[in-house]
Each structure stands twice: as C-alpha cells, then as structure tokens.
Design an enzyme around this catalytic site. Sequence first.
Site, PDB file in Angstrom:
ATOM      1  N   HIS A 122       0.852  -1.185   0.000  1.00 11.55           N
ATOM      2  CA  HIS A 122       0.000   0.000   0.000  1.00 11.55           C
ATOM      3  C   HIS A 122       0.892   1.240   0.000  1.00 11.55           C
ATOM      4  CE1 HIS A 122       1.189  -0.291   4.193  1.00 11.55           C
ATOM      5  NE2 HIS A 122       0.931   1.007   4.262  1.00 11.55           N
ATOM      6  N   HIS A 161       5.598   6.522  -1.010  1.00 10.22           N
ATOM      7  CA  HIS A 161       6.391   5.318  -1.272  1.00 10.22           C
ATOM      8  C   HIS A 161       5.564   4.073  -0.987  1.00 10.22           C
ATOM      9  CE1 HIS A 161       6.859   5.948   3.051  1.00 10.22           C
ATOM     10  NE2 HIS A 161       7.056   4.642   3.145  1.00 10.22           N
TER      11      HIS A 161
END
Length: 186
Positions: free
Chosen positions: A49, A131
């Site tokens: 995620h 990220h």
Amino acid sequence: MPSVPEPQDTGLLRLFFALPCPPEQTAAICQWRAGQALPGRPVPEANLHLTLAFLGAQPASLLPELYRLAQTVHCPAFELRLEHLDSLGHGFICLRPSRTPVALDQLATLLREALFEHGLVLPDSRTFVPHLTLTRQAPQHLHGQAPLFAWPVTHFGLYQSYNDAEGVHYRELASWPLRPPTPAPI
C-alpha cells in the site's frame, strides 16, 4: 457510513489512511521483486500500500469521527506511477514516483490538515514522501530505476494493522472515492 469494527481487547486500534495497491499491480510488483533478490524482509503481498497518514494507536470510539472526517476530503482521481527504487529511513526499500502527482500531495495534505483540525496529533510529523515499501530491515541502501508500475487511483481507505500468529495484517475498514479528474481543455 461504514460499520464500526469490534475493538480489540485494549480498545485501541492501530490505524492509517492509505492507497491500496490493486491486485494485478501487487502481483506484478511481487514477481519483479522476487527476481531482484532485494535485501531485507519482503513485505507480504497482501500488505502492499501507499500510506497517506499514519495515526498509530487510537481508541476504537474514534472511528465514527474518522469516517466523517474522511468524507470531507475531496480530491481528484489521478494516476500513480512508481518507477524509482529507493531506500528510506532505516532499512526500508521502496518504490517511489519520480514525480509526485499534484493530486496525491493534495490528498495527503488535506487528510493531515483535517486530522490536525480535529485535534489528532500524528505520531509521524515528517514531510510526506510517497512510497510503497517492498522490504524492511535491509542492511544496505539502494537507489535506481525500476520498471514502471502504474494504476489509476480512484479511492483511499482507512486501514487497521493487527498482529496474529501468522504476522502483521492490514484490514480495510472503510474507503472513500476520489472525484473523476477534470478533462484537459482541447
């Protein structure tokens, strides 16, 4: 409004807002990662995620307020393009965008501002760096290009992190749509 899950014994839930990684991209990323022999402990496929805001341990009674707060965040949908391999913090190897979409920055900022306005102090006050973590506890740093992994981001969610005998798991508690992007003028 989403239903409130049963609180854990302590009444505290470890929570974060995030963008889910679609199954087809998750599979492609994990297949690529397996061929790279990246150092560190791989993040399980189901846990990939992109975190927007980490809330840490919060009382389960706060969930209805978090659901209301998330409904006030209005942002356009966008395409997320991850093509850069990078090391962040202590031992995290991640995929990052070369260029952060304006709508992604806007979404993270609006969420964090709404949380702050509601009196929530985030445990991580660092600047938002988008990220997707690939491995943890990597003993070395990596930087470079990666293949392009891209997908349309049409919603964001609130997730609970919990541990059991099999490890760490993330469960989506609720999600909210992003509005369709405005077409470019002709």
